[in-house]
Write a protein that holds these residues in place. Structure first.
Motif, PDB file in Angstrom:
ATOM      1  N   SER A   1       0.996  -1.043   0.007  1.00 54.76           N
ATOM      2  CA  SER A   1      -0.032  -0.172   0.079  1.00 54.76           C
ATOM      3  C   SER A   1       0.936   1.098  -0.046  1.00 54.76           C
ATOM      4  N   THR A   2       2.132   1.076   0.870  1.00 60.45           N
ATOM      5  CA  THR A   2       2.918   2.415   0.779  1.00 60.45           C
ATOM      6  C   THR A   2       3.626   2.642  -0.567  1.00 60.45           C
ATOM      7  N   VAL A   3       4.141   1.398  -1.217  1.00 57.78           N
ATOM      8  CA  VAL A   3       4.405   1.519  -2.266  1.00 57.78           C
ATOM      9  C   VAL A   3       3.601   2.007  -3.413  1.00 57.78           C
ATOM     10  N   THR A   4       2.285   1.661  -3.268  1.00 61.65           N
ATOM     11  CA  THR A   4       1.257   1.948  -4.325  1.00 61.65           C
ATOM     12  C   THR A   4       0.828   3.503  -4.037  1.00 61.65           C
ATOM     13  N   GLU A   5       0.831   3.985  -2.730  1.00 60.68           N
ATOM     14  CA  GLU A   5       0.638   5.323  -2.594  1.00 60.68           C
ATOM     15  C   GLU A   5       1.533   6.231  -3.055  1.00 60.68           C
ATOM     16  N   SER A   6       3.085   5.533  -2.686  1.00 61.44           N
ATOM     17  CA  SER A   6       4.098   6.584  -3.274  1.00 61.44           C
ATOM     18  C   SER A   6       4.061   6.482  -4.711  1.00 61.44           C
ATOM     19  N   THR A   7       3.830   5.534  -5.562  1.00 63.52           N
ATOM     20  CA  THR A   7       3.528   5.312  -6.988  1.00 63.52           C
ATOM     21  C   THR A   7       2.416   6.151  -7.335  1.00 63.52           C
ATOM     22  N   VAL A   8       1.003   6.354  -6.918  1.00 66.42           N
ATOM     23  CA  VAL A   8       0.049   7.175  -7.126  1.00 66.42           C
ATOM     24  C   VAL A   8       0.519   8.724  -7.023  1.00 66.42           C
ATOM     25  N   LYS A   9       1.321   9.080  -5.738  1.00 61.98           N
ATOM     26  CA  LYS A   9       1.621  10.274  -5.662  1.00 61.98           C
ATOM     27  C   LYS A   9       2.787  10.798  -6.742  1.00 61.98           C
ATOM     28  N   ALA A  10       3.512   9.899  -7.206  1.00 63.91           N
ATOM     29  CA  ALA A  10       4.508  10.086  -8.161  1.00 63.91           C
ATOM     30  C   ALA A  10       3.941  10.332  -9.572  1.00 63.91           C
ATOM     31  N   LEU A  11       2.758   9.526  -9.852  1.00 65.09           N
ATOM     32  CA  LEU A  11       2.058   9.689 -11.000  1.00 65.09           C
ATOM     33  C   LEU A  11       1.337  11.009 -10.825  1.00 65.09           C
TER      34      LEU A  11
END
Length: 253
Positions: free
Chosen positions: A100-110
């Motif tokens: 979830s943290t990775v996904t959240e970071s990915t979403v924020k980066a996107l």
């Protein structure tokens, strides 16, 4: 003489009889006492039954204890199994949290990447009023102060400089207008990183005239673009916003 012997004999017989009676009495008490010490058959039976009952109770308690031990062992096994399941669930939860943290970071980066890719601005020369800018003896940087659009905040209305936030191709367009004058034309040049690229220039002695130009440029991150007023020229603007500078990102590279 014979009378005395008879009396003595009678007394002896009496004494003997008393002694014999005493012995009998004593003997009877002895037998009675002995009889009270030795238990009867019924008492022995009661003792045997009590011991048997006690043995049954002991055996029952032993079996009950063994059953409780087995049950306790089963409960211990269940507790161990639950601990193992709990540890597995905790590990799975930690893994999900990490994902979830990775996904959240990915979403924020996107989101940041998408936001950075949204770049566009448009501004006119004067924030208010009307009038001429120039002429000057040297090229002078123009600051377009009336900003209508500045998506991505890449354009600085205080310096007039556009700074590329991402590497890509940008398109710029500018319009320069002024009333005719016999000595002073109107003109401005687009500058990329200190180099003159395209110029818009016109000269007429009367009436109102304007010129424009546009260009698509590949800019690296931090590349700058702005307009300079050409030396010995002037530019006009008012509330109708004749003189403008615009640009936007076409695509990243």
């Amino acid at each position: 003489m014979e009378r005395k012997e008879v009396t003595s004999l009678s007394m002896g017989t009496t004494v003997f009889s008393l002694l014999l009676l005493g012995c009998c009495l004593c003997g009877g008490q002895t037998v009675k006492t002995t009889t009270s010490v030795i238990p009867s058959d019924s008492q022995q039976y009661v003792h045997v039954v009590s011991l048997a009952q006690l043995s049954v109770k002991v055996n029952y308690l032993q079996r009950e204890n063994e059953a409780q031990a087995v049950k306790l062992e089963q409960q211990k096994s269940q507790v161990d199994m639950l601990k193992t399941q709990l540890q597995a669930q905790a590990a799975a939860l930690a893994s999900l949290k990490a994902k979830s943290t990775v996904t959240e970071s990915t979403v924020k980066a996107l989101q940041k990447d998408v936001k950075v890719k949204q770049v566009a601005f448009s501004a006119s020369l004067l924030a208010s009023g009307h009038g001429f800018t120039g002429p000057y003896n040297a090229h002078t940087n123009l600051v377009f102060k009336h900003v209508t659009t500045n998506i991505g905040n890449a354009y600085n209305p205080h310096t007039g400089v556009f700074t590329a936030p991402v590497r890509g191709v940008y398109h710029f367009q500018f319009y320069v207008g002024a009333y005719g004058h016999g000595s002073y034309p109107s003109g401005a040049v687009l500058v990329k990183n200190g180099h003159h690229i395209f110029i818009a220039y016109e000269h007429q002695t009367s009436g109102y005239g304007s010129s424009s130009n546009g260009v698509s440029l590949l800019l690296e991150v931090g590349g700058v673009v702005f307009l300079r007023l050409w030396h010995n020229t002037r530019i006009f603007d008012n509330g109708n916003h004749h003189s403008t500078f615009s640009g936007h990102l076409l695509f990243t590279m």
